[in-house]
Design a protein around this motif. Structure first.
Motif, PDB file in Angstrom:
ATOM      1  N   SER A   1       0.784  -1.621  -0.475  1.00  0.00           N
ATOM      2  CA  SER A   1       0.178   0.565   0.015  1.00  0.00           C
ATOM      3  C   SER A   1       0.769   1.029  -0.122  1.00  0.00           C
ATOM      4  O   SER A   1       2.349   1.399   0.795  1.00  0.00           O
ATOM      5  N   ARG A   2       0.383   2.761  -0.889  1.00  0.00           N
ATOM      6  CA  ARG A   2       1.410   3.440  -0.645  1.00  0.00           C
ATOM      7  C   ARG A   2       1.250   4.194   0.559  1.00  0.00           C
ATOM      8  O   ARG A   2       2.579   4.395   1.440  1.00  0.00           O
ATOM      9  N   ALA A   3       0.441   3.787   1.789  1.00  0.00           N
ATOM     10  CA  ALA A   3       0.419   4.125   3.439  1.00  0.00           C
ATOM     11  C   ALA A   3       2.211   3.631   4.104  1.00  0.00           C
ATOM     12  O   ALA A   3       2.655   4.099   4.265  1.00  0.00           O
ATOM     13  N   ASP A   4       1.792   2.222   3.488  1.00  0.00           N
ATOM     14  CA  ASP A   4       3.178   1.277   4.419  1.00  0.00           C
ATOM     15  C   ASP A   4       4.886   1.793   3.806  1.00  0.00           C
ATOM     16  O   ASP A   4       5.719   1.525   3.981  1.00  0.00           O
ATOM     17  N   VAL A   5       4.245   2.311   2.001  1.00  0.00           N
ATOM     18  CA  VAL A   5       5.363   2.496   1.508  1.00  0.00           C
ATOM     19  C   VAL A   5       6.555   4.173   2.171  1.00  0.00           C
ATOM     20  O   VAL A   5       6.931   3.529   2.248  1.00  0.00           O
ATOM     21  N   VAL A   6       4.997   4.391   2.917  1.00  0.00           N
ATOM     22  CA  VAL A   6       5.890   6.126   2.846  1.00  0.00           C
ATOM     23  C   VAL A   6       6.148   6.210   4.002  1.00  0.00           C
ATOM     24  O   VAL A   6       7.523   6.653   4.806  1.00  0.00           O
ATOM     25  N   PHE A   7       5.501   4.865   4.463  1.00  0.00           N
ATOM     26  CA  PHE A   7       5.725   4.694   6.356  1.00  0.00           C
ATOM     27  C   PHE A   7       7.027   4.359   6.257  1.00  0.00           C
ATOM     28  O   PHE A   7       8.441   4.584   6.878  1.00  0.00           O
ATOM     29  N   ASN A   8       8.094   3.513   5.744  1.00  0.00           N
ATOM     30  CA  ASN A   8       9.212   2.615   5.019  1.00  0.00           C
ATOM     31  C   ASN A   8      10.011   4.118   4.609  1.00  0.00           C
ATOM     32  O   ASN A   8      11.245   4.152   5.616  1.00  0.00           O
ATOM     33  N   LEU A   9       9.904   4.671   3.665  1.00  0.00           N
ATOM     34  CA  LEU A   9      10.625   6.126   3.230  1.00  0.00           C
ATOM     35  C   LEU A   9      11.346   7.277   4.540  1.00  0.00           C
ATOM     36  O   LEU A   9      12.021   7.413   4.680  1.00  0.00           O
ATOM     37  N   GLN A  10       9.998   7.303   5.711  1.00  0.00           N
ATOM     38  CA  GLN A  10      10.417   8.290   5.949  1.00  0.00           C
ATOM     39  C   GLN A  10      11.196   7.609   6.541  1.00  0.00           C
ATOM     40  O   GLN A  10      11.842   8.659   7.561  1.00  0.00           O
ATOM     41  N   ARG A  11      11.379   6.528   7.525  1.00  0.00           N
ATOM     42  CA  ARG A  11      11.651   5.733   8.627  1.00  0.00           C
ATOM     43  C   ARG A  11      13.175   5.727   8.008  1.00  0.00           C
ATOM     44  O   ARG A  11      14.668   5.496   8.185  1.00  0.00           O
ATOM     45  N   ALA A  12      13.753   5.452   6.683  1.00  0.00           N
ATOM     46  CA  ALA A  12      14.949   4.511   5.832  1.00  0.00           C
ATOM     47  C   ALA A  12      16.097   5.985   5.656  1.00  0.00           C
ATOM     48  O   ALA A  12      16.562   6.517   5.746  1.00  0.00           O
ATOM     49  N   ALA A  13      14.520   7.322   5.337  1.00  0.00           N
ATOM     50  CA  ALA A  13      15.294   8.768   5.256  1.00  0.00           C
ATOM     51  C   ALA A  13      16.400   8.811   6.622  1.00  0.00           C
ATOM     52  O   ALA A  13      17.158  10.327   6.674  1.00  0.00           O
ATOM     53  N   LEU A  14      15.316   8.814   7.362  1.00  0.00           N
ATOM     54  CA  LEU A  14      16.202   9.136   8.751  1.00  0.00           C
ATOM     55  C   LEU A  14      17.282   8.119   9.224  1.00  0.00           C
ATOM     56  O   LEU A  14      18.249   9.029   9.809  1.00  0.00           O
ATOM     57  N   LEU A  15      16.915   6.916   9.240  1.00  0.00           N
ATOM     58  CA  LEU A  15      18.559   6.092   9.892  1.00  0.00           C
ATOM     59  C   LEU A  15      19.394   6.142   9.752  1.00  0.00           C
ATOM     60  O   LEU A  15      20.252   5.826  11.242  1.00  0.00           O
ATOM     61  N   PRO A  16      20.073   6.767   7.920  1.00  0.00           N
ATOM     62  CA  PRO A  16      21.679   7.338   8.069  1.00  0.00           C
ATOM     63  C   PRO A  16      21.807   8.173   9.957  1.00  0.00           C
ATOM     64  O   PRO A  16      23.025   8.115  10.146  1.00  0.00           O
ATOM     65  N   ALA A  17      20.947   9.273   9.507  1.00  0.00           N
ATOM     66  CA  ALA A  17      21.659   9.870  10.481  1.00  0.00           C
ATOM     67  C   ALA A  17      20.941  10.428  12.422  1.00  0.00           C
ATOM     68  O   ALA A  17      21.850  10.216  12.439  1.00  0.00           O
ATOM     69  N   ALA A  18      19.888   9.304  11.570  1.00  0.00           N
ATOM     70  CA  ALA A  18      19.817   8.540  13.503  1.00  0.00           C
ATOM     71  C   ALA A  18      21.104   7.680  13.799  1.00  0.00           C
ATOM     72  O   ALA A  18      21.100   7.785  15.457  1.00  0.00           O
ATOM     73  N   LEU A  19      21.598   7.048  13.355  1.00  0.00           N
ATOM     74  CA  LEU A  19      22.856   5.733  13.680  1.00  0.00           C
ATOM     75  C   LEU A  19      24.516   6.517  13.410  1.00  0.00           C
ATOM     76  O   LEU A  19      25.098   6.066  14.019  1.00  0.00           O
ATOM     77  N   GLY A  20      24.218   7.910  12.966  1.00  0.00           N
ATOM     78  CA  GLY A  20      25.654   8.795  12.733  1.00  0.00           C
ATOM     79  C   GLY A  20      25.646   9.963  13.886  1.00  0.00           C
ATOM     80  O   GLY A  20      26.730  10.436  13.835  1.00  0.00           O
TER      81      GLY A  20
END
Ligand SMILES: Nc1ncnc2c1ncn2[C@@H]1O[C@H](COP(=O)(O)OP(=O)(O)O)[C@@H](O)[C@H]1O
Ligand SMILES: N[C@@H](CCOP(=O)(O)O)C(=O)O
Length: 394
Positions: free
Chosen positions: A276-295
């Motif tokens: 679903s679009r909602a699930d794809v957007v959910f993952n995109l939002q988190r994947a975009a944050l992940l490198p900054a969060a873990l770095g």
């Protein structure tokens, strides 16, 4: 006389240890001597490859982390005039992974030597040099989501590159890996090391056809040691790419490894064809944050926990991993001090918990949850392996 050792890159993929005298420079050996004598009689090349944890939550088939558990391949080439060995290669295998599966010692069947043969045959070398001894030391549990197969594929391309003296760059070796493994997250992490984001180029139609060649043509079935003379399909140039992200030094990785196997192929078969679009957007939002969060240092537990949520693969894989739902629900930074975030490692069943402290406590709680489903586990405290695949010469 001051002598120190200096590690220098040899092409892109190797490393030589030089002896350096500070007053007169490099004394032994010279680069030319080393290039001539690489993998020749009595010299052992040691290829080391870190395992990987792919996805890290939302980065399905995109994000990978190389970890400090290394597969080793020790290679010697005897340069004897003739060999009775099938395809000139003898394999010995030291299992440090406590896996039940028996790894084949037939060079046409063993994943590492089979991949090396693929690379050699793409370069008109039909077999290993006479006589090649390959000793494999493997501490990576098989089929548990720590990238054992990706690590073996990387070992294979490194081995072929080494014994065939092909001098290919790691970037080109990644193309060969992708003809076999086909998703870049785990192989790129093992090859290049560190915490990586990966992507595949959009290929021209003729190149797409080449990349989608069935695996059985890339790695043909064993022919009983007989050379069929068939030249395997070469990968298109520059299929896969990666970018390294920072990793905050405080963050350690706890791998909780259940004692059952989930083959990656099975864990991919349970995934849907579309989302679903909602699930794809959910993952995109988190994947975009992940490198900054873990770095970012010091790490922010709330931000990391949020950035590691996923709706693309973990919910579907719960059916294969008893206890996964409960573990992902009850282990949070609010309920467990020291914990930053938690996810399935690769295709599972290993759980990856990122933490700054209280490692034993975190591992014990996850192990207890598996125990309530009659599943026992081992666990390891690991760190990012920044070097990726290396070759040294003894
Ligand atoms: N060191 C190795 N040598 C030979 N084959 C290996 C090695 N490591 C993994 N493999 C092969 O890869 C399979 C596991 O691959 P896979 O299902 O993708 O799990 P993983 O998550 O561990 O990569 C093993 O069953 C084995 O056949
Ligand atoms: N992105 C892949 C990663 C598989 O990794 P492995 O360690 O289980 O081989 C997936 O999630 O299928």
């Amino acid at each position: 006389m001051l002598i120190r050792t200096l590690k220098a890159p040899l092409s892109d993929v190797g490393q030589i240890i030089f002896l350096v005298r500070q007053d007169i420079g490099v004394i032994s050996p010279t680069i030319a001597e080393l290039l001539d004598s690489r993998t020749s009689a009595n010299m052992t090349s040691v290829i080391k490859i870190p395992c990987s944890s792919a996805n890290i939550g939302p980065g399905f088939d995109v994000i990978g982390l190389a970890l400090s558990l290394h597969l080793e391949v020790h290679v010697t080439v005897e340069n004897k005039p003739s060999s009775q060995l099938p395809l000139n290669c003898a394999i010995t295998y030291e299992d440090q992974s406590k896996s039940v599966e028996k790894i084949s010692l037939d060079p046409e069947v063993n994943l590492i030597t089979r991949v090396a043969l693929y690379l050699l045959r793409c370069h008109n070398q039909r077999a290993f040099p006479v006589e090649t001894n390959v000793h494999i030391i493997n501490p990576i549990p098989l089929g548990r989501g720590l990238g054992s197969s990706g690590t073996a594929v990387v070992a294979g391309v490194m081995l072929g590159n080494e014994v065939g003296k092909l001098g290919l760059s790691k970037e080109r070796l990644l193309d060969y890996c992708l003809m076999i493994e086909r998703h870049p997250d785990n192989v790129a992490a093992s090859l290049f090391g560190g915490f990586v984001g990966t992507y595949l180029n959009e290929l021209k139609p003729e190149d797409v056809a080449r990349k989608e060649i069935p695996l059985s043509e890339v790695l043909p079935a064993p022919a009983g040691g007989v050379d069929t003379g068939i030249r395997p399909p070469e990968p298109p140039m520059a299929i896969g790419h990666y970018r390294k992200f920072n990793w905050a030094p405080e963050i350690k990785a706890i791998a909780i490894i259940p004692d059952f196997v989930v083959p990656t192929a099975n864990a991919r078969n349970v995934l849907p064809e579309s989302y679903s679009r909602a699930d794809v957007v959910f993952n995109l939002q988190r994947a975009a944050l992940l490198p900054a969060a873990l770095g970012s240092s010091p790490p922010d537990p709330e931000m990391i926990f949020l950035a590691m949520q996923d709706k693309v693969h973990q919910p579907y894989r719960k059916t294969l991993i008893p206890g996964l739902t409960e573990i992902l629900q009850f282990m949070t930074p609010a309920t467990q001090p020291g914990l930053l975030g938690i996810c399935l490692s690769g295709a599972g069943p290993t759980i990856l918990a990122l933490a700054t402290e209280r490692f034993d406590e975190i591992a014990d709680r996850i192990i207890s949850q598996f125990a309530s489903n009659n599943i026992s586990c081992q666990w390891k405290l690991l760190e990012p392996a920044q070097d990726g695949a290396t070759v040294t010469y003894n």
